[in-house]
Design a protein around this motif. Structure first.
Motif, short mmCIF file in Angstrom:
data_model
loop_
_atom_site.label_atom_id
_atom_site.label_comp_id
_atom_site.label_asym_id
_atom_site.label_seq_id
_atom_site.Cartn_x
_atom_site.Cartn_y
_atom_site.Cartn_z
N PRO A 27 0.82 -1.21 0.00
CA PRO A 27 0.00 0.00 0.00
C PRO A 27 0.86 1.27 0.00
N ARG A 28 0.36 2.28 -0.62
CA ARG A 28 1.08 3.54 -0.78
C ARG A 28 1.55 4.11 0.56
N GLU A 29 0.72 4.06 1.59
CA GLU A 29 1.10 4.61 2.89
C GLU A 29 2.35 3.91 3.43
N ARG A 90 1.71 11.02 -0.72
CA ARG A 90 1.80 11.00 -2.18
C ARG A 90 3.03 11.61 -2.80
N PHE A 113 4.04 8.68 -5.17
CA PHE A 113 3.51 7.40 -4.73
C PHE A 113 2.05 7.35 -5.15
N ASP A 114 1.73 6.52 -6.12
CA ASP A 114 0.37 6.45 -6.65
C ASP A 114 -0.23 5.08 -6.37
N SER A 115 -1.44 5.07 -5.81
CA SER A 115 -2.15 3.82 -5.49
C SER A 115 -2.80 3.24 -6.73
N GLN A 116 -2.68 1.94 -6.86
CA GLN A 116 -3.45 1.21 -7.86
C GLN A 116 -4.66 0.60 -7.17
N LYS A 120 -1.43 -2.07 -4.88
CA LYS A 120 -0.02 -1.86 -5.15
C LYS A 120 0.25 -0.36 -5.35
N THR A 121 1.53 -0.01 -5.30
CA THR A 121 1.93 1.39 -5.43
C THR A 121 2.85 1.56 -6.63
N LEU A 123 5.63 3.76 -7.80
CA LEU A 123 6.59 4.75 -7.32
C LEU A 123 7.32 5.31 -8.53
#
Length: 161
Positions: A27-29, A90, A113-116, A120-121, A123
């Motif tokens: 995860p992006r976080e 982000r 940092f982008d969330s799918q 998944k992220t 980067l």
């Protein structure tokens, strides 16, 4: 009359840019935190075979990270990052160069940092070098390969490679 040196970020030029991207199965976080936490970044940052000796690490806008990379052959490389913008989870922006004031080779970095939708992220790390010639020099000594190794180490650190 004084002339002000133009900010190299004012015109983002492709002939000065290096872009690295990696899909990370976390995860992006969590991926963002691995960059923003001084205790974590020293565990994975840098190319394969390099160690990091952190001298000071304050990851916040206006903060800086001073560190020494030691290569496999024992060569030491002094580094300084100055964080200019952080928008959790982000974006991180910084200036990166040697650990000296007014380094003419310092470059600007934007990490996003982008969330799918699958958790998944994506980067993306964008570097803007001061000149096209400097960009060519760093590509020539392996900056792209070293950067991709660094992102692979991040994925391993997160346990997702």
């Amino acid at each position: 009359m004084t002339t002000k040196t133009p900010d190299p970020r004012a015109t983002w030029a492709l002939d000065r840019e290096i872009v690295l991207t990696r899909l990370i199965a976390a995860p992006r976080e969590r991926v963002f935190q691995a960059w923003a936490d001084p205790a974590q970044i020293v565990q994975w940052f840098g190319p394969e075979g390099f160690s990091v000796d952190s001298l000071e690490c304050d990851i916040r806008p206006g903060g800086r990270w001073r560190f020494v990379f030691t290569g496999p052959d024992g060569t030491r490389y002094d580094n300084r990052m100055v964080f200019t913008r952080i928008e959790a989870p982000r974006l991180i922006q910084m200036e990166h160069g040697s650990d000296k004031d007014d380094d003419p080779d310092r470059f600007f970095v934007t990490v996003t940092f982008d969330s799918q939708s699958d958790g998944k992220t994506v980067l993306t790390l964008r570097q803007l070098h001061p000149t096209p010639q400097r960009r060519e020099e760093v590509i020539g000594f392996g900056a792209v390969e070293y950067g991709l190794q660094t992102l692979a180490k991040l994925a391993r650190h997160l346990g997702v490679e």
